[in-house]
Write an enzyme that holds these catalytic residues in place. Structure first.
Site, PDB file in Angstrom:
ATOM      1  N   GLY A  30       0.807  -1.207   0.000  1.00 13.04           N
ATOM      2  CA  GLY A  30       0.000   0.000   0.000  1.00 13.04           C
ATOM      3  C   GLY A  30       0.841   1.258   0.000  1.00 13.04           C
ATOM      4  CG  ASN A  38       2.512  -3.129   6.945  1.00 13.39           C
ATOM      5  OD1 ASN A  38       2.383  -4.039   6.127  1.00 13.39           O
ATOM      6  ND2 ASN A  38       1.985  -1.935   6.730  1.00 13.39           N
ATOM      7  CG  ASN A  95      -0.145  -7.057   5.727  1.00 16.80           C
ATOM      8  OD1 ASN A  95      -1.206  -7.648   5.813  1.00 16.80           O
ATOM      9  ND2 ASN A  95      -0.064  -5.769   5.443  1.00 16.80           N
ATOM     10  NE  ARG A 175       0.560   3.237   4.854  1.00 17.59           N
ATOM     11  CZ  ARG A 175       0.355   1.934   4.683  1.00 17.59           C
ATOM     12  NH1 ARG A 175       0.457   1.113   5.705  1.00 17.59           N
ATOM     13  NH2 ARG A 175       0.087   1.442   3.502  1.00 17.59           N
ATOM     14  CG  HIS A 242      -5.642  -5.960   3.399  1.00 17.77           C
ATOM     15  ND1 HIS A 242      -5.678  -7.247   2.906  1.00 17.77           N
ATOM     16  CD2 HIS A 242      -4.493  -5.414   2.911  1.00 17.77           C
ATOM     17  CE1 HIS A 242      -4.612  -7.466   2.162  1.00 17.77           C
ATOM     18  NE2 HIS A 242      -3.872  -6.374   2.145  1.00 17.77           N
ATOM     19  CD1 TRP A 243      -3.302  -3.368   6.383  1.00 22.48           C
ATOM     20  CD2 TRP A 243      -3.761  -1.461   7.447  1.00 22.48           C
ATOM     21  NE1 TRP A 243      -2.857  -2.337   5.595  1.00 22.48           N
ATOM     22  CE2 TRP A 243      -3.125  -1.158   6.215  1.00 22.48           C
ATOM     23  CE3 TRP A 243      -4.141  -0.422   8.297  1.00 22.48           C
ATOM     24  CZ2 TRP A 243      -2.864   0.150   5.812  1.00 22.48           C
ATOM     25  CZ3 TRP A 243      -3.883   0.883   7.884  1.00 22.48           C
ATOM     26  CH2 TRP A 243      -3.255   1.162   6.662  1.00 22.48           C
TER      27      TRP A 243
END
Length: 271
Positions: A30, A38, A95, A175, A242-243
């Protein structure tokens, strides 16, 4: 503290903590992703391992110069980093994109991989894409933007979690700043590489972790990996996207520690 290791004419950035058996942590693709963004919140639970948290080529502080499929190139860089750091064999925790990198390394150098933990890994697509899931649509759209906006980053981060209160302003800011670092542009969608034909060659015991509500790599995509890797098991976490390692950190830490130890809890071992 960010360190670098030579991986054959370029370098890979990483951070290291803890002592014990080595675990290499591999992040997703991402925008703005880094190893510590992460996994930074998980490392305290793994202090009895030697944790190597990598910035994969083209993310964070690691440059990228390659025409190879991204998963293949990154796996070669991770292998070179292991050699340079004196690590013969390690557990791999990956991940999304990083999960694909971990699988690729388990295929090409199985003797270097102990156990695999893969959170909704990339590199294995069903036959009916595109159209892409909404999370990947946002990812590719952000990558394609000439000047991506903070608002686009906020929308992307909110898609990664089921509980949107976890998409904090500080996380979005972190981010977004990281995503603006200059790296070579990629085609959209990027050439990640296809791992599907090689899944039966993965010899490592493998734990798949998936958020039930994942909108980026949907749970329905797990079937091909689960059936392809000979020694794979699947754990699905509800109310999670997703995380997994971020949104469900306590459960993630517990389940992964148990798996890395061989699946036997301390209480069971004592009994």
């Amino acid at each position: 503290m960010v360190k670098t290791v030579d991986v054959g004419g370029t370098h890979l950035a990483y951070e290291e903590s803890g002592t014990g058996l080595p675990v290499i942590w591999l992040h997703g693709s991402g925008p703005g992703a880094t190893g510590m963004s992460n996994f930074g919140n998980n490392l305290q639970a793994f202090g009895d391992y030697r944790n190597i948290v990598v910035d994969l080529p083209g993310w964070g502080s690691s440059p990228r110069e390659t025409d190879q499929p991204l998963l293949f190139h990154a796996a070669e860089a991770v292998s070179a980093a292991m050699t340079a750091l004196g690590i013969e064999r390690a557990h791999l925790v990956g991940n999304s994109y990083g999960g694909g990198v971990a699988m690729r390394l388990a295929v090409t150098e199985p003797e270097r991989v102990d156990r695999l933990v893969l959170m909704a890994p990339g590199g294995v697509l069903p036959d009916d894409v595109p159209p892409w899931p909404v999370g990947l649509e946002h990812l590719f759209g952000y990558m394609a933007a000439e000047t991506p906006s903070r608002e686009a980053m906020a929308a992307f981060v909110r898609l990664m979690v089921h509980d949107e209160s976890l998409a904090t302003e500080s996380l979005i800011d972190e981010r977004y700043r990281s995503s603006l670092a200059a790296h070579p542009e990629l085609p959209i969608p990027p050439n990640f590489g296809d791992l599907t034909p090689d899944l039966p060659r993965v010899r490592a015991a493998t734990l798949l972790l998936w958020g039930r509500e994942d909108q980026t790599v949907p749970l329905s995509w797990a079937t091909r990996i689960l059936q392809g890797i000979p020694d794979a098991e699947l754990r699905v976490l509800p109310h999670c996207r997703h995380w997994v390692q971020y949104e469900r950190a306590p459960e993630f830490n517990h389940v992964v520690r148990e798996f890395l130890s061989g699946g036997v809890t301390a209480a069971a071992a004592e009994g």
